[in-house]
Design an enzyme around this catalytic site. Sequence first.
Site, PDB file in Angstrom:
ATOM      1  N   GLU A  79       0.838  -1.208   0.000  1.00 50.46           N
ATOM      2  CA  GLU A  79       0.000   0.000   0.000  1.00 50.46           C
ATOM      3  C   GLU A  79       0.871   1.256   0.000  1.00 50.46           C
ATOM      4  OE1 GLU A  79      -2.073  -0.550   3.690  1.00 50.46           O
ATOM      5  OE2 GLU A  79      -3.379  -2.109   2.901  1.00 50.46           O
ATOM      6  N   PRO A  80       1.685   1.461  -1.026  1.00 53.53           N
ATOM      7  CA  PRO A  80       2.544   2.653  -1.035  1.00 53.53           C
ATOM      8  C   PRO A  80       1.752   3.916  -1.319  1.00 53.53           C
ATOM      9  CG  PRO A  80       2.687   1.554  -3.148  1.00 53.53           C
ATOM     10  CD  PRO A  80       1.799   0.691  -2.286  1.00 53.53           C
ATOM     11  N   ARG A 127       3.175   7.845  -0.186  1.00 57.82           N
ATOM     12  CA  ARG A 127       4.154   8.927  -0.321  1.00 57.82           C
ATOM     13  C   ARG A 127       5.272   8.600  -1.320  1.00 57.82           C
ATOM     14  NH1 ARG A 127       4.958  12.424   4.065  1.00 57.82           N
ATOM     15  NH2 ARG A 127       3.960  10.824   5.337  1.00 57.82           N
ATOM     16  N   CYS A 160      -4.043  33.659  10.194  1.00 53.89           N
ATOM     17  CA  CYS A 160      -3.905  34.210  11.542  1.00 53.89           C
ATOM     18  C   CYS A 160      -3.706  33.117  12.588  1.00 53.89           C
ATOM     19  CB  CYS A 160      -5.112  35.082  11.855  1.00 53.89           C
ATOM     20  SG  CYS A 160      -5.178  36.466  10.714  1.00 53.89           S
TER      21      CYS A 160
HETATM   22  C1  LIG Z   1      -1.516   6.035   5.062  1.00 61.65           C
HETATM   23  C2  LIG Z   1      -1.509   4.574   4.838  1.00 61.65           C
HETATM   24  C3  LIG Z   1      -0.692   4.014   3.857  1.00 61.65           C
HETATM   25  C4  LIG Z   1       0.287   4.805   3.038  1.00 61.65           C
HETATM   26  O1  LIG Z   1       1.332   5.310   3.777  1.00 61.65           O
HETATM   27  P1  LIG Z   1       2.579   5.999   3.047  1.00 61.65           P
HETATM   28  O2  LIG Z   1       3.467   6.384   4.152  1.00 61.65           O
HETATM   29  O3  LIG Z   1       2.056   7.176   2.301  1.00 61.65           O
HETATM   30  O4  LIG Z   1       3.177   4.993   2.140  1.00 61.65           O
HETATM   31  C5  LIG Z   1      -0.778   2.638   3.650  1.00 61.65           C
HETATM   32  N1  LIG Z   1      -1.624   1.867   4.367  1.00 61.65           N
HETATM   33  C6  LIG Z   1      -2.425   2.379   5.326  1.00 61.65           C
HETATM   34  C7  LIG Z   1      -3.332   1.483   6.069  1.00 61.65           C
HETATM   35  C8  LIG Z   1      -2.399   3.743   5.591  1.00 61.65           C
HETATM   36  O5  LIG Z   1      -3.176   4.247   6.555  1.00 61.65           O
END
Ligand SMILES: *Cc1c(COP(=O)(O)O)cnc(C)c1O
Length: 420
Positions: free
Chosen positions: A275-276, A278, A343
């Site tokens: 699940e990449p 960033r 602000c």
């Molecule tokens: C946010 C998240 C990701 C992605 O994280 P990155 O740091 O952006 O790779 C993957 N899996 C789950 C469950 C998340 O909450």
Amino acid sequence: MDYFAYRDGVLHAEDVPLDQIAEEVGTPAYVYSRATLVRHARVFREALDVLPRRQIAFAVKSNPNLAVLKLLSSEGFGADVVSGGELERALAAGMSAEGIVFSGVGKTRAEMLRGLEAGIGQFNLESEEEGVELAALAAGHGFTARAALRVNPDVDAGTHGKISTGKAENKFGVPYDLAAGIYARLAALPGMDMRGLAVHIGSQLASLDPLERAFLKMGELMRAIRAQGDSVTHMDLGGGIGVPYKAGEVFPSPAEYGAMVARVTADWDVTLMFEPGRVITGNSGVLITRVIRVKPGVTSPFVIVDAAMNDLARPALYDAWHDFIAIRPSGETITANIVGPICESSDTFAMGRAIDAVKPGDLAAFRTAGAYGATMANTYNSRPLVPEVMVDGDRWAIVANRIDPAAILAAERVPDWLAE
Ligand SMILES: *Cc1c(COP(=O)(O)O)cnc(C)c1O
């Protein structure tokens, strides 16, 4: 590596000078590079080619723009979604339901039902209670829910506290020691197809060590679950790989990550899921902004830009660093504080930082703004919602309109009993 670079003294996204986009779209605005997104997607995918069976679900929350999702869908990515809204976006982008994973600690009944109706590939369960509810819902509507149990491995990811998710005290997943029992009870429920485990210990990880520790623990748990007679065919290893925000920083590469995963999971005999977020989108975007004014400060001057914490929240939320560079640098540098017009004192992008010398009217860019940037934007201080642009070679297009304060005002109502 990305496709934002100076040419003839002007910062370009691919072949487009960023001052041209600023003139035509206005500032602030996010600009994404298609070539950079494609490159990051392919480098990540190829790094996992060493694994026999794998699926990649892009973490939509890092950048949910429809054009970004469409591009990643055509690169073979599925989606990791954390809300009904993200689920609809992934489907709207043409991602197959099969390739969608539904994560998130508070899925509502309505969201779970929508996921079942759409036929999504996997629900990542965050508690036994959620699993019981999902199974009943599925059985009651004639569906079978494919699910994995998210486990909290109690591993310190070594990242900012607000983006750590795998310590025992965090709200995510079920406790490691209880996971095998919960798995067995959920697997026995009608309507439920328990197929594996999921883990995600945090974001912006600077080292592979905590990931490796977490994966080793997950492997042991997988064996314990198989030993008690339950089947495990899928293991979801989450996301979390960090990216450099400061010029010169070095982070683990996707290839090193792939090699570590291959080593740790060599005898698992499962489909591995990733699940990449960033690592795909971070360096693919910048936020362009114009200097409104420069005013003296006690130690350094304040460079007041037209972007603010409502457009890019990370510095205010996590003390995050974004490099700030002029679009037409003069060659001079100054030490300054970079702030937005909002602000709040937290509307500060940098304090006492050496930057390109800029003066009122100059254009600049915050780098590495493609992940957790536009998606966190809001309209605080009745500011517009920031637009997004995608560049492709020498062409570009607006991929999200600026939403004006007037449009937001038009959605508000004064009740009769106040209008008198
Ligand atoms: C946010 C998240 C990701 C992605 O994280 P990155 O740091 O952006 O790779 C993957 N899996 C789950 C469950 C998340 O909450």
